[in-house]
Design an enzyme around this catalytic site. Structure first.
Site, mmCIF file in Angstrom:
data_model
loop_
_atom_site.group_PDB
_atom_site.id
_atom_site.type_symbol
_atom_site.label_atom_id
_atom_site.label_comp_id
_atom_site.label_asym_id
_atom_site.label_seq_id
_atom_site.Cartn_x
_atom_site.Cartn_y
_atom_site.Cartn_z
ATOM 1 N N ARG A 37 0.817 -1.222 0.000
ATOM 2 C CA ARG A 37 0.000 0.000 0.000
ATOM 3 C C ARG A 37 0.844 1.263 0.000
ATOM 4 N NH1 ARG A 37 -4.860 -1.835 4.043
ATOM 5 N NH2 ARG A 37 -6.152 -2.773 2.429
ATOM 6 N N LYS A 219 -16.243 -15.761 5.651
ATOM 7 C CA LYS A 219 -17.626 -15.504 6.060
ATOM 8 C C LYS A 219 -18.563 -15.211 4.907
ATOM 9 C CE LYS A 219 -18.103 -12.755 9.765
ATOM 10 N NZ LYS A 219 -17.623 -11.493 10.370
ATOM 11 N N GLY A 372 -8.001 -9.064 1.296
ATOM 12 C CA GLY A 372 -6.723 -9.028 2.007
ATOM 13 C C GLY A 372 -5.974 -10.341 1.917
ATOM 14 N N GLY A 395 -12.501 -4.985 1.551
ATOM 15 C CA GLY A 395 -13.876 -4.569 1.811
ATOM 16 C C GLY A 395 -14.387 -3.577 0.782
HETATM 17 P P1 ADP Z 1 -10.179 -12.169 1.894
HETATM 18 O O1 ADP Z 1 -9.379 -11.402 2.909
HETATM 19 O O2 ADP Z 1 -9.364 -12.608 0.731
HETATM 20 O O3 ADP Z 1 -11.444 -11.462 1.496
HETATM 21 P P2 ADP Z 1 -11.495 -13.658 3.926
HETATM 22 O O4 ADP Z 1 -11.083 -12.632 4.897
HETATM 23 O O5 ADP Z 1 -12.920 -13.786 3.612
HETATM 24 O O6 ADP Z 1 -10.653 -13.523 2.585
HETATM 25 O O7 ADP Z 1 -11.071 -15.094 4.467
HETATM 26 C C1 ADP Z 1 -9.766 -15.474 4.646
HETATM 27 C C2 ADP Z 1 -9.673 -16.499 5.734
HETATM 28 O O8 ADP Z 1 -10.588 -17.566 5.528
HETATM 29 C C3 ADP Z 1 -8.320 -17.108 5.776
HETATM 30 O O9 ADP Z 1 -7.635 -16.622 6.895
HETATM 31 C C4 ADP Z 1 -8.586 -18.602 5.867
HETATM 32 O O10 ADP Z 1 -7.848 -19.237 6.891
HETATM 33 C C5 ADP Z 1 -10.064 -18.688 6.160
HETATM 34 N N1 ADP Z 1 -10.625 -19.935 5.630
HETATM 35 C C6 ADP Z 1 -10.602 -20.358 4.369
HETATM 36 N N2 ADP Z 1 -11.149 -21.583 4.257
HETATM 37 C C7 ADP Z 1 -11.524 -21.944 5.509
HETATM 38 C C8 ADP Z 1 -12.125 -23.116 6.066
HETATM 39 N N3 ADP Z 1 -12.434 -24.144 5.293
HETATM 40 N N4 ADP Z 1 -12.359 -23.126 7.380
HETATM 41 C C9 ADP Z 1 -12.026 -22.084 8.154
HETATM 42 N N5 ADP Z 1 -11.454 -20.961 7.692
HETATM 43 C C10 ADP Z 1 -11.191 -20.891 6.395
HETATM 44 MG MG MG Z 2 -9.801 -10.979 5.010
#
Ligand code: ADP
Ligand code: MG
Length: 414
Positions: A37, A219, A372, A395
């Site tokens: 960043r 989530k 992220g 986000g």
């Molecule tokens: P991003 O930051 O790319 O938007 P998220 O914040 O939604 O992604 O999610 C990332 C997290 O999701 C990671 O830290 C990962 O460990 C968790 N994750 C992925 N698959 C699973 C799973 N099957 N069970 C629990 N956590 C998970």
């Molecule tokens: Mg994230």
């Protein structure tokens, strides 16, 4: 989107207040762990310096660092934090390590201040000379930042003559530095903001098909709006990560101890129905890696999606799913990927995410990776392909792709 651009501003000799997003991670030694960043903000800073502007940078830092003593009011509002920790943070200038990194990258002196408003800040800023850089202290030391307090915004605005927003990744927040300050100053978008918006618009407005949406991560609640908004724009949706298990539940499958958002099961059902109506290809994992515990040394096995043992939890997509999704991706011409396929931080559950990254190595279409953790995975495993754009804002990109306006961008249009 026709944003007022930084090139339209008369910046020579002026004090320019630039909202950047320096909410960057650091390691045990207070060194910046990922400078992406900061690097992204350099074109705007350099542009201003070349035109002999006085550059005042401001950013928030989230998490525990935001809790530093700022008078009684702030303390009372934020007493959830333990006293020890509170004291620790209060002894440290939070932006110092960012300032150090910026200085190293831009090879010019950066003055990091211990506050973002007040007399001392006004004094230093008032004495700035052309071509100098000042970095203000964490905006979130003041609760007023998140409350979009007018007086606070005005105090920030008084430091400068021109405002530039170069923090796309923070612009989904209706905070003082993003929507309050531009009300008081001529306002423009910086280069990083423009670049980020352009990448997302190119993805949305593009005509190349098929258009694929690959969603994983933690989530459902964070991602559902994107899926809903893109439902009639994409040709296929592939689901991975912890999102999958709420969808499994929505179909009546058992998921053992896997992560489920019970209050979202119905939402998932509705989404599955809509996808069917739209005749969209909607893929859920066929197989998963199930483990006995949430740990890097857990024993694990590949099982069919509908056969997760009751005492185990799914931690990744299985190899069949990895191969299927890779094939779908390679055939697509536009792709948005958000969220890792599994708990990729643990090497034994990184295979699914690695399969996707492998498929993207020689991707022929146009892909945006947003989020992220997804971006971190892409960078860590070195996917470097001209066809890929790695977005800095998690986000914010999700909100943009949900079709919802971003307050920080709306403020620039007013
Ligand atoms: P991003 O930051 O790319 O938007 P998220 O914040 O939604 O992604 O999610 C990332 C997290 O999701 C990671 O830290 C990962 O460990 C968790 N994750 C992925 N698959 C699973 C799973 N099957 N069970 C629990 N956590 C998970
Ligand atoms: Mg994230």
């Amino acid at each position: 989107m026709n944003l007022p651009r930084i090139e339209q501003a008369e910046v020579r000799g002026k004090r320019v207040l630039v909202r950047v997003d320096y909410n960057v991670p650091y390691d045990e030694n207070w060194e910046v762990a990922d400078a992406t960043r900061i690097v992204e903000s350099l074109p705007t800073i350099q542009y201003l310096l070349e035109r002999k502007a006085k550059v005042i940078l401001m950013s928030h830092r989230g998490g525990a660092e935001a809790f530093r003593v700022r008078g009684d009011k702030f303390y009372r509002e934020r007493t959830k934090i333990s006293h020890r920790r509170f004291k620790y943070w209060s002894e440290k200038s939070v932006m110092e390590y960012v300032g150090k990194k910026l200085q190293e990258l831009i090879q010019l002196p950066v003055v990091t201040l211990e506050d973002c408003i007040g007399e001392e800040v006004q004094r230093v800023v008032g004495a700035m000379r052309e071509g100098e850089i000042v970095l203000l202290e964490n905006l979130r030391f003041y609760g007023e930042e998140e409350e979009n307090d007018e007086g606070f915004a005005r105090e920030l605005a008084q430091l400068a003559e021109i405002y530039v927003n170069d923090a796309f990744s923070a612009s989904h927040r209706p905070h003082a530095s993003l929507i309050g300050v531009p009300r008081f100053l001529p306002h423009y978008a910086g280069f990083s903001m423009l670049k980020e918006l352009q990448a997302l618009e190119k993805l949305l407005m593009g005509e190349e098909r098929p258009f694929c949406l690959l969603m994983g991560g933690a989530k459902i609640s964070d991602k559902i709006a994107v899926m809903e908004n893109l439902l009639d724009k994409v040709d296929s949706i592939c689901i991975g990560g912890a999102l999958s298990y709420t969808f499994f539940k929505a179909q009546g499958w058992e998921v053992g101890k896997s992560k489920v958002e019970a209050e979202r099961i119905e939402t998932c059902q509705r989404l599955l129905e809509k996808a069917k109506e739209q005749k969209l290809s909607f893929f859920l994992p066929e197989d998963v890696v199930a483990a006995t515990k949430f740990s890097p040394d857990a024993s694990s096995e590949v099982v069919a999606a509908q056969a997760i043992p009751a005492n185990q939890m799914a931690m990744d997509i299985g190899p069949k799913t990895g191969a299927l999704y890779s094939k779908i991706l390679k055939e697509s011409r536009r792709l948005f990927w958000n969220g890792p396929m599994g708990v990729f931080e643990m090497p034994n559950f990184a295979q699914g995410t690695l399969a996707i990254l492998g498929a993207l190595k020689d991707y022929q279409g146009y892909a945006v990776i947003g989020g992220g953790e997804s971006a971190q995975a892409a960078r860590r495993y070195g996917v470097d392909n001209e066809a890929l754009y790695i977005a800095t804002g998690g986000g914010a990109s999700l909100q943009f792709l949900s079709g919802k306006p971003l307050p920080g961008i709306e403020a620039l249009l007013q």
